[in-house]
Design a protein around this motif. Structure first.
Motif, PDB file in Angstrom:
ATOM      1  N   PRO A   1     -31.228   1.989 -45.042  1.00 14.29           N
ATOM      2  CA  PRO A   1     -31.804   2.785 -46.123  1.00 14.29           C
ATOM      3  C   PRO A   1     -31.236   2.484 -47.511  1.00 14.29           C
ATOM      4  N   GLY A   2     -30.196   1.642 -47.586  1.00 10.71           N
ATOM      5  CA  GLY A   2     -29.548   1.384 -48.868  1.00 10.71           C
ATOM      6  C   GLY A   2     -30.475   0.821 -49.921  1.00 10.71           C
ATOM      7  N   ILE A   3     -31.544   0.149 -49.487  1.00  7.72           N
ATOM      8  CA  ILE A   3     -32.487  -0.456 -50.424  1.00  7.72           C
ATOM      9  C   ILE A   3     -33.088   0.586 -51.364  1.00  7.72           C
ATOM     10  N   ALA A   4     -33.127   1.850 -50.934  1.00  3.44           N
ATOM     11  CA  ALA A   4     -33.727   2.916 -51.739  1.00  3.44           C
ATOM     12  C   ALA A   4     -32.961   3.164 -53.031  1.00  3.44           C
ATOM     13  N   ALA A   5     -31.677   2.796 -53.054  1.00  2.00           N
ATOM     14  CA  ALA A   5     -30.860   3.018 -54.251  1.00  2.00           C
ATOM     15  C   ALA A   5     -30.742   1.773 -55.125  1.00  2.00           C
ATOM     16  N   LEU A   6     -31.300   0.657 -54.693  1.00  2.47           N
ATOM     17  CA  LEU A   6     -31.069  -0.600 -55.402  1.00  2.47           C
ATOM     18  C   LEU A   6     -31.861  -0.720 -56.699  1.00  2.47           C
ATOM     19  N   ILE A   7     -33.101  -0.264 -56.705  1.00  2.10           N
ATOM     20  CA  ILE A   7     -33.896  -0.381 -57.933  1.00  2.10           C
ATOM     21  C   ILE A   7     -33.250   0.386 -59.088  1.00  2.10           C
ATOM     22  N   PRO A   8     -32.873   1.663 -58.900  1.00  2.00           N
ATOM     23  CA  PRO A   8     -32.171   2.352 -59.998  1.00  2.00           C
ATOM     24  C   PRO A   8     -30.810   1.722 -60.322  1.00  2.00           C
ATOM     25  N   ALA A   9     -30.143   1.141 -59.298  1.00  4.73           N
ATOM     26  CA  ALA A   9     -28.860   0.474 -59.545  1.00  4.73           C
ATOM     27  C   ALA A   9     -29.059  -0.748 -60.431  1.00  4.73           C
ATOM     28  N   ILE A  10     -30.108  -1.519 -60.170  1.00  3.30           N
ATOM     29  CA  ILE A  10     -30.387  -2.711 -60.975  1.00  3.30           C
ATOM     30  C   ILE A  10     -30.774  -2.317 -62.395  1.00  3.30           C
ATOM     31  N   ILE A  11     -31.561  -1.247 -62.526  1.00  2.00           N
ATOM     32  CA  ILE A  11     -31.914  -0.752 -63.862  1.00  2.00           C
ATOM     33  C   ILE A  11     -30.665  -0.363 -64.636  1.00  2.00           C
ATOM     34  N   LYS A  12     -29.721   0.260 -63.933  1.00  2.00           N
ATOM     35  CA  LYS A  12     -28.465   0.672 -64.568  1.00  2.00           C
ATOM     36  C   LYS A  12     -27.676  -0.546 -65.062  1.00  2.00           C
TER      37      LYS A  12
ATOM     38  N   MET B   1     -23.219  -2.768 -54.844  1.00  2.00           N
ATOM     39  CA  MET B   1     -24.054  -2.200 -55.903  1.00  2.00           C
ATOM     40  C   MET B   1     -24.433  -0.761 -55.593  1.00  2.00           C
ATOM     41  N   VAL B   2     -24.737  -0.465 -54.334  1.00  2.00           N
ATOM     42  CA  VAL B   2     -25.070   0.904 -53.933  1.00  2.00           C
ATOM     43  C   VAL B   2     -23.872   1.826 -54.159  1.00  2.00           C
ATOM     44  N   GLY B   3     -22.692   1.391 -53.723  1.00  2.00           N
ATOM     45  CA  GLY B   3     -21.493   2.195 -53.910  1.00  2.00           C
ATOM     46  C   GLY B   3     -21.192   2.442 -55.378  1.00  2.00           C
ATOM     47  N   TRP B   4     -21.305   1.402 -56.176  1.00  2.65           N
ATOM     48  CA  TRP B   4     -21.071   1.511 -57.631  1.00  2.65           C
ATOM     49  C   TRP B   4     -22.067   2.475 -58.261  1.00  2.65           C
ATOM     50  N   TYR B   5     -23.328   2.385 -57.840  1.00  2.00           N
ATOM     51  CA  TYR B   5     -24.364   3.259 -58.407  1.00  2.00           C
ATOM     52  C   TYR B   5     -24.127   4.718 -58.029  1.00  2.00           C
ATOM     53  N   PHE B   6     -23.773   4.972 -56.767  1.00  2.00           N
ATOM     54  CA  PHE B   6     -23.575   6.334 -56.299  1.00  2.00           C
ATOM     55  C   PHE B   6     -22.268   6.954 -56.808  1.00  2.00           C
ATOM     56  N   ALA B   7     -21.337   6.134 -57.275  1.00  2.00           N
ATOM     57  CA  ALA B   7     -19.982   6.612 -57.594  1.00  2.00           C
ATOM     58  C   ALA B   7     -19.987   7.737 -58.623  1.00  2.00           C
ATOM     59  N   ASN B   8     -20.797   7.610 -59.647  1.00  2.00           N
ATOM     60  CA  ASN B   8     -20.819   8.626 -60.710  1.00  2.00           C
ATOM     61  C   ASN B   8     -22.162   9.342 -60.789  1.00  2.00           C
ATOM     62  N   LEU B   9     -22.853   9.373 -59.674  1.00  2.00           N
ATOM     63  CA  LEU B   9     -24.192   9.951 -59.635  1.00  2.00           C
ATOM     64  C   LEU B   9     -24.117  11.445 -59.358  1.00  2.00           C
ATOM     65  N   SER B  10     -24.886  12.206 -60.106  1.00  2.00           N
ATOM     66  CA  SER B  10     -24.950  13.643 -59.855  1.00  2.00           C
ATOM     67  C   SER B  10     -25.751  13.884 -58.580  1.00  2.00           C
ATOM     68  N   PRO B  11     -25.466  14.955 -57.851  1.00  2.00           N
ATOM     69  CA  PRO B  11     -26.164  15.215 -56.578  1.00  2.00           C
ATOM     70  C   PRO B  11     -27.683  15.209 -56.703  1.00  2.00           C
ATOM     71  N   GLY B  12     -28.219  15.655 -57.833  1.00  2.00           N
ATOM     72  CA  GLY B  12     -29.662  15.705 -57.997  1.00  2.00           C
ATOM     73  C   GLY B  12     -30.314  14.332 -57.997  1.00  2.00           C
ATOM     74  N   LYS B  13     -29.573  13.302 -58.388  1.00  2.00           N
ATOM     75  CA  LYS B  13     -30.113  11.938 -58.442  1.00  2.00           C
ATOM     76  C   LYS B  13     -30.253  11.318 -57.046  1.00  2.00           C
ATOM     77  N   PHE B  14     -29.729  11.997 -56.034  1.00  2.00           N
ATOM     78  CA  PHE B  14     -29.871  11.516 -54.655  1.00  2.00           C
ATOM     79  C   PHE B  14     -31.247  11.850 -54.072  1.00  2.00           C
ATOM     80  N   LYS B  15     -32.069  12.552 -54.827  1.00  2.00           N
ATOM     81  CA  LYS B  15     -33.315  13.088 -54.280  1.00  2.00           C
ATOM     82  C   LYS B  15     -34.230  12.011 -53.696  1.00  2.00           C
TER      83      LYS B  15
END
Length: 539
Positions: free
Chosen positions: A288-299, A345-359
């Protein structure tokens, strides 16, 4: 989740459990279990795994460390590192599935630990946890490291090469030991699967040089180093020289031109497809990690100066995907080396992510793990893939976890929902290894015919046969067409149903004693027994 309250016991307090002192040990121990679960539960049967495991077995039996062979003939497909590790596995555990797969699983576990420790060092405990979780919950990652093939070692050594280079860059090119380490690991990657390792690393480093503000000449001066080149050559070249001498250049010619250039220029063994197929392999393989990659790349693109390792991870991923998009031969394992970098990249993206951004990622992960196990029980799918018939009801557990995760989303508990979804994927993978694959394994013709050939003195083959017979019988299977051999009464001949008429035409008198479909191959294995009254068909 479980955590600690200051001056209090461990109990349910929220989402800071990954900050606890005990958590890294528990998480790494969990990773050890997940990477090794079920490596002994099903036999060596898949085509590539059977050939690689059997080649290592023959080297082990013949005390041969240079020339790989399969069924007595030279095997030109891959360099020797994985064969040598399998040999060590056979020495420790015997010639069996554990011996063949042990070091593949160990490579996956080591890579997982490296991803966790490295992410923790650069981005903190939360990033480390989510990076490691991305690997543990990837079904393809676990499948890849449960196979006796060279890819697990290529993946791990490529990752070590890149992070060593990143350390060299991040110390402003002053600590050359990191450069030497990168050269060492690149040499082992070259011994794992050949020059493709140099190509992927070389292109990644080149594009990093181009994108960096410092002049490219400065970068080249820092990388071109005599000691690093010497380390690479000392480790990687001796075997290639020895194999060239032993085979008078034939092995190197076959390996470079047939198994590398031809695979790149055209589809081999029916493994072709469009360019987008490579992207699909990565997208599906890293669920499921692919779900966080697009916003991670944008970041990454929003930041003026993203971390060096994130830039290198994105470059390596892009280079690898682009390289295999234009390659004629396409297989899911070709792009598997990008997974550790995607996890970073997923770990880096999630590191400072607010809980709401996990939606969005949470809904995606939970919905998919709710649906996938259920589809396995659809009558239509069972008709298309008959091998999955008879799956146990335990496969509803991942669906239940996904359902609970979706329920948590209704209450905006998105981070907990993500964790529950990932747990569902890990559970699904465990059921594959302990339930589905062992049950499917009992349907393969090698397993089903075991009682016929297990005590047979010698097996023969005609034209084509299932390679898994070589490893599982632990012997060389002779060609019935070779005039040097004279089968005795009662000997067995392995072939497939397409060759039966030709077998009869050349005067082989034998009766059919077994017939079974080769799983996922579209062929049918047939075993014939030479007539008892015929002492030798060649006399």
């Amino acid at each position: 989740m479980f955590g600690t309250v200051k001056r209090g016991p461990v109990f349910f307090v929220g989402m800071n459990f990954y900050e606890q002192k005990w958590f890294p040990y528990l998480f790494i121990l969990t990773g050890l279990f997940v990477h090794f679960m079920g490596i002994e539960a099903y036999s060596i049967y898949i085509l590539d795994e059977a050939k690689n495991a059997a080649a290592a077995m023959e080297m082990y039996q013949n005390r041969e460390w240079v020339l790989p062979t399969f069924n007595g003939l030279p095997r030109y497909d891959k360099p020797p590192l994985h064969y040598h590790l399998f040999i060590i596995g056979y020495e420790i555990f015997g010639i069996n599935a554990i011996g063949a797969r042990f070091f593949s699983a160990m490579a996956g576990f080591i890579c997982f630990v490296l991803v966790y420790i490295y992410s923790n060092k650069l981005f903190g405990r939360k990033a480390a946890f989510y990076a490691g979780l991305a690997l543990l919950s990837s079904i393809h990652w676990q499948l890849q490291f449960h196979l006796a093939v060279p890819d697990p070692f290529l993946i791990t050594f490529l990752f070590l090469t890149i992070i060593s280079y990143e350390r060299y860059v991040s110390t402003l090119f002053k600590t050359r030991y990191y450069l030497y380490a990168a050269a060492l690991f690149l040499a082992f990657a070259t011994l794992s699967k050949g020059p493709v390792a140099v190509v992927l690393i070389g292109l990644t480093v080149f594009f990093y040089m181009v994108l960096d503000k410092r002049p490219i000449g400065f970068h080249i001066k820092q990388v071109v180093n005599f000691k690093a080149l010497l380390i690479y050559c000392i480790i990687s070249l001796p075997w290639y020289v020895l194999i060239s001498i032993q085979t008078k250049g034939v092995w190197l010619k076959e390996f470079i031109f047939h198994h590398n250039l031809n695979r790149f220029s055209s589809a081999m063994e029916g493994h072709g497809g469009g360019a987008l197929l490579t992207l699909i392999f990565v997208a599906v393989g890293f669920i499921p990690g692919i779900a966080a990659l697009i916003p991670a790349i944008i970041k990454v693109f929003k930041l003026q100066k993203p971390p060096v390792i994130i830039v290198l991870a994105l470059l390596f991923t892009t280079v690898t995907i682009a390289f295999f998009m234009v390659s004629g031969t396409k297989l899911p394992n070709y792009t598997a080396p990008v997974y550790p970098f995607l996890a970073l990249m997923v770990g880096w993206y999630f590191a400072n992510l607010s809980p709401g951004k996990f939606k969005a990622p949470s809904i995606f992960a939970c919905l998919l793990i709710f649906i996938i196990p259920l589809t396995l029980f659809l009558p239509q799918l069972k008709h298309v893939i008959p091998e999955i018939n008879g799956l146990s009801i335990w496969f509803f557990i991942p669906s239940i976890l996904g359902c609970i995760g979706l329920f948590l989303c209704l209450y905006k508990k998105y981070e907990k929902s993500w964790l529950l979804g990932c747990l569902g994927y890990i559970c699904f993978t465990g059921l594959l290894f302990y339930d589905a694959l062992p049950n499917i394994d009992t349907k393969n013709p090698v397993f089903q015919s075991n009682n016929l050939w297990v005590n047979n003195n010698q097996l023969y083959y005609f034209r084509a046969f299932n390679p898994a017979f070589v490893f599982n019988s632990k012997q060389r299977i002779l060609s019935i067409e070779d005039p040097k051999y004279a089968p005795k009464a009662g000997d067995l001949i392995i072939t497939n149903n397409k060759n039966l008429n030709e077998l009869e035409e050349i005067g082989i008198k034998a009766s059919k004693v077994f017939e079974g479909e080769d799983l996922f191959e579209g062929s049918v294995t047939v075993i014939m027994r030479v007539y008892e009254e015929e002492l030798s068909i060649r006399q």
